[in-house]
Motif scaffolding. Structure first.
Motif, PDB file in Angstrom:
ATOM      1  N   HIS A 207      51.721  21.647  32.779  1.00  0.00           N
ATOM      2  CA  HIS A 207      51.254  22.983  33.152  1.00  0.00           C
ATOM      3  C   HIS A 207      51.275  23.924  31.945  1.00  0.00           C
ATOM      4  O   HIS A 207      50.350  24.712  31.750  1.00  0.00           O
ATOM      5  CB  HIS A 207      52.117  23.535  34.284  1.00  0.00           C
ATOM      6  CG  HIS A 207      51.718  24.895  34.747  1.00  0.00           C
ATOM      7  ND1 HIS A 207      50.539  25.141  35.410  1.00  0.00           N
ATOM      8  CD2 HIS A 207      52.334  26.102  34.625  1.00  0.00           C
ATOM      9  CE1 HIS A 207      50.439  26.428  35.688  1.00  0.00           C
ATOM     10  NE2 HIS A 207      51.507  27.042  35.223  1.00  0.00           N
TER      11      HIS A 207
ATOM     12  N   VAL B 143      40.866  24.962  36.144  1.00  0.00           N
ATOM     13  CA  VAL B 143      41.745  25.707  37.052  1.00  0.00           C
ATOM     14  C   VAL B 143      42.526  24.786  37.985  1.00  0.00           C
ATOM     15  O   VAL B 143      43.760  24.877  38.059  1.00  0.00           O
ATOM     16  CB  VAL B 143      40.958  26.791  37.826  1.00  0.00           C
ATOM     17  CG1 VAL B 143      41.809  27.419  38.923  1.00  0.00           C
ATOM     18  CG2 VAL B 143      40.464  27.860  36.855  1.00  0.00           C
ATOM     19  N   PRO B 144      41.886  23.858  38.725  1.00  0.00           N
ATOM     20  CA  PRO B 144      42.695  22.987  39.586  1.00  0.00           C
ATOM     21  C   PRO B 144      43.606  22.033  38.803  1.00  0.00           C
ATOM     22  O   PRO B 144      44.665  21.645  39.301  1.00  0.00           O
ATOM     23  CB  PRO B 144      41.675  22.221  40.417  1.00  0.00           C
ATOM     24  CG  PRO B 144      40.356  22.477  39.827  1.00  0.00           C
ATOM     25  CD  PRO B 144      40.462  23.674  38.955  1.00  0.00           C
TER      26      PRO B 144
ATOM     27  N   THR C 246      46.545  24.188  38.073  1.00  0.00           N
ATOM     28  CA  THR C 246      47.224  24.467  39.345  1.00  0.00           C
ATOM     29  C   THR C 246      48.007  23.253  39.828  1.00  0.00           C
ATOM     30  O   THR C 246      49.155  23.371  40.273  1.00  0.00           O
ATOM     31  CB  THR C 246      46.204  24.904  40.408  1.00  0.00           C
ATOM     32  OG1 THR C 246      45.497  26.055  39.921  1.00  0.00           O
ATOM     33  CG2 THR C 246      46.878  25.267  41.715  1.00  0.00           C
ATOM     34  N   HIS C 247      47.387  22.075  39.747  1.00  0.00           N
ATOM     35  CA  HIS C 247      48.065  20.845  40.170  1.00  0.00           C
ATOM     36  C   HIS C 247      49.334  20.628  39.347  1.00  0.00           C
ATOM     37  O   HIS C 247      50.407  20.335  39.886  1.00  0.00           O
ATOM     38  CB  HIS C 247      47.116  19.649  40.033  1.00  0.00           C
ATOM     39  CG  HIS C 247      47.789  18.325  40.221  1.00  0.00           C
ATOM     40  ND1 HIS C 247      48.201  17.878  41.452  1.00  0.00           N
ATOM     41  CD2 HIS C 247      48.142  17.370  39.322  1.00  0.00           C
ATOM     42  CE1 HIS C 247      48.780  16.693  41.314  1.00  0.00           C
ATOM     43  NE2 HIS C 247      48.752  16.365  40.032  1.00  0.00           N
TER      44      HIS C 247
ATOM     45  N   GLY D   3      50.981  22.876  37.810  1.00  0.00           N
ATOM     46  CA  GLY D   3      51.905  23.955  38.161  1.00  0.00           C
ATOM     47  C   GLY D   3      52.640  23.690  39.462  1.00  0.00           C
ATOM     48  O   GLY D   3      53.828  24.013  39.590  1.00  0.00           O
ATOM     49  N   GLU D   4      51.948  23.090  40.423  1.00  0.00           N
ATOM     50  CA  GLU D   4      52.610  22.751  41.688  1.00  0.00           C
ATOM     51  C   GLU D   4      53.692  21.705  41.461  1.00  0.00           C
ATOM     52  O   GLU D   4      54.767  21.768  42.066  1.00  0.00           O
ATOM     53  CB  GLU D   4      51.573  22.284  42.710  1.00  0.00           C
ATOM     54  CG  GLU D   4      50.704  23.414  43.208  1.00  0.00           C
ATOM     55  CD  GLU D   4      49.505  22.958  44.029  1.00  0.00           C
ATOM     56  OE1 GLU D   4      49.234  21.733  44.101  1.00  0.00           O
ATOM     57  OE2 GLU D   4      48.812  23.844  44.575  1.00  0.00           O
TER      58      GLU D   4
ATOM     59  N   ALA E 263      53.129  31.260  41.647  1.00  0.00           N
ATOM     60  CA  ALA E 263      52.390  30.190  42.334  1.00  0.00           C
ATOM     61  C   ALA E 263      51.360  30.769  43.313  1.00  0.00           C
ATOM     62  O   ALA E 263      50.223  30.287  43.388  1.00  0.00           O
ATOM     63  CB  ALA E 263      53.350  29.262  43.064  1.00  0.00           C
TER      64      ALA E 263
ATOM     65  N   GLY F  98      48.511  32.182  41.289  1.00  0.00           N
ATOM     66  CA  GLY F  98      47.740  31.080  40.703  1.00  0.00           C
ATOM     67  C   GLY F  98      46.768  30.461  41.682  1.00  0.00           C
ATOM     68  O   GLY F  98      45.666  30.043  41.305  1.00  0.00           O
ATOM     69  N   ASP F  99      47.155  30.411  42.948  1.00  0.00           N
ATOM     70  CA  ASP F  99      46.268  29.837  43.976  1.00  0.00           C
ATOM     71  C   ASP F  99      45.014  30.674  44.186  1.00  0.00           C
ATOM     72  O   ASP F  99      44.035  30.185  44.735  1.00  0.00           O
ATOM     73  CB  ASP F  99      47.017  29.684  45.305  1.00  0.00           C
ATOM     74  CG  ASP F  99      48.052  28.569  45.258  1.00  0.00           C
ATOM     75  OD1 ASP F  99      47.917  27.657  44.410  1.00  0.00           O
ATOM     76  OD2 ASP F  99      49.004  28.610  46.074  1.00  0.00           O
TER      77      ASP F  99
ATOM     78  N   LEU G 179      40.959  30.080  41.708  1.00  0.00           N
ATOM     79  CA  LEU G 179      39.836  29.159  41.908  1.00  0.00           C
ATOM     80  C   LEU G 179      38.572  29.848  42.424  1.00  0.00           C
ATOM     81  O   LEU G 179      37.483  29.580  41.897  1.00  0.00           O
ATOM     82  CB  LEU G 179      40.244  28.000  42.817  1.00  0.00           C
ATOM     83  CG  LEU G 179      39.244  26.847  42.906  1.00  0.00           C
ATOM     84  CD1 LEU G 179      38.974  26.238  41.542  1.00  0.00           C
ATOM     85  CD2 LEU G 179      39.768  25.787  43.866  1.00  0.00           C
TER      86      LEU G 179
ATOM     87  N   ILE H  47      48.263  36.549  36.668  1.00  0.00           N
ATOM     88  CA  ILE H  47      48.911  35.242  36.823  1.00  0.00           C
ATOM     89  C   ILE H  47      49.767  34.941  35.592  1.00  0.00           C
ATOM     90  O   ILE H  47      50.923  34.513  35.711  1.00  0.00           O
ATOM     91  CB  ILE H  47      47.860  34.134  37.040  1.00  0.00           C
ATOM     92  CG1 ILE H  47      47.133  34.345  38.370  1.00  0.00           C
ATOM     93  CG2 ILE H  47      48.507  32.753  37.001  1.00  0.00           C
ATOM     94  CD1 ILE H  47      45.839  33.555  38.488  1.00  0.00           C
TER      95      ILE H  47
END
Length: 171
Positions: free
Chosen positions: A12, A58-59, A62-63, A65-66, A82, A85-86, A89, A149
């Motif tokens: 991330h 972006v995803p 994000t992935h 980051g999750e 978090a 960040g969602d 997208l 973010i």
């Protein structure tokens, strides 16, 4: 290498830098091309391709980051980051869609080699004005969202994690 860890470090931290650079770059290119059709024709397919790479980044960030969120202690700052960040997208998708529209419009309204109007007529001043305003709104929204973010992520990572006074290194 995976999409969650790179060289033993959380991916991330690396992937967000792509987003931090690509979102404002795509936003700037979009606004310039929407306001200046000759610029859109000059950039050509690069405009929507840049926005597509931005959208794809972006995803990925994000992935990663999750995954990181599940591997750090939970606290309100991490949760806020978090949640923010969602929300990026849809902005990145907007940048891509409008970039494709600007590119397509500029391509179709390109002047012929002899200087005559292109194969189809140029969009009206009203339509161009609407495209510029929508482009500007999405660009500003995306950049502001990236800032928010990033700010929340920096606070989550660094709040109370450094010394307010310099340390002496035996030298």
């Amino acid at each position: 290498m995976s999409l969650t860890v790179v060289n033993g470090l959380p991916a991330h931290v690396l992937f967000v830098h792509f987003v931090i650079v690509l979102v404002p770059l795509s936003a700037l290119a979009l606004v310039v091309c929407a306001a200046w059709p000759a610029g859109a024709r000059r950039l050509g397919l690069l405009l929507p391709v840049l926005a597509l790479v931005t959208l794809a980044s972006v995803p990925v960030a994000t992935h990663a980051g999750e995954w990181l969120e599940q591997h750090v202690g939970s606290n309100p700052l991490v949760r806020k980051h978090a949640e923010l960040g969602d929300g990026l997208l849809p902005w990145a998708l907007g940048l891509f869609v409008i970039s494709a529209v600007v590119w397509w419009t500029a391509r179709r309204s390109a002047p012929a080699a002899d200087g005559a109007a292109g194969a189809s007529s140029s969009p009206s001043v009203l339509v161009r004005g609407v495209v510029v305003v929508v482009s500007l709104a999405v660009a500003v929204g995306a950049v502001v969202d990236v800032y928010r973010i990033g700010d929340s992520g920096a606070k989550a990572a660094w709040k109370d994690n450094y010394s307010k006074t310099a340390t002496q290194n035996g030298g």
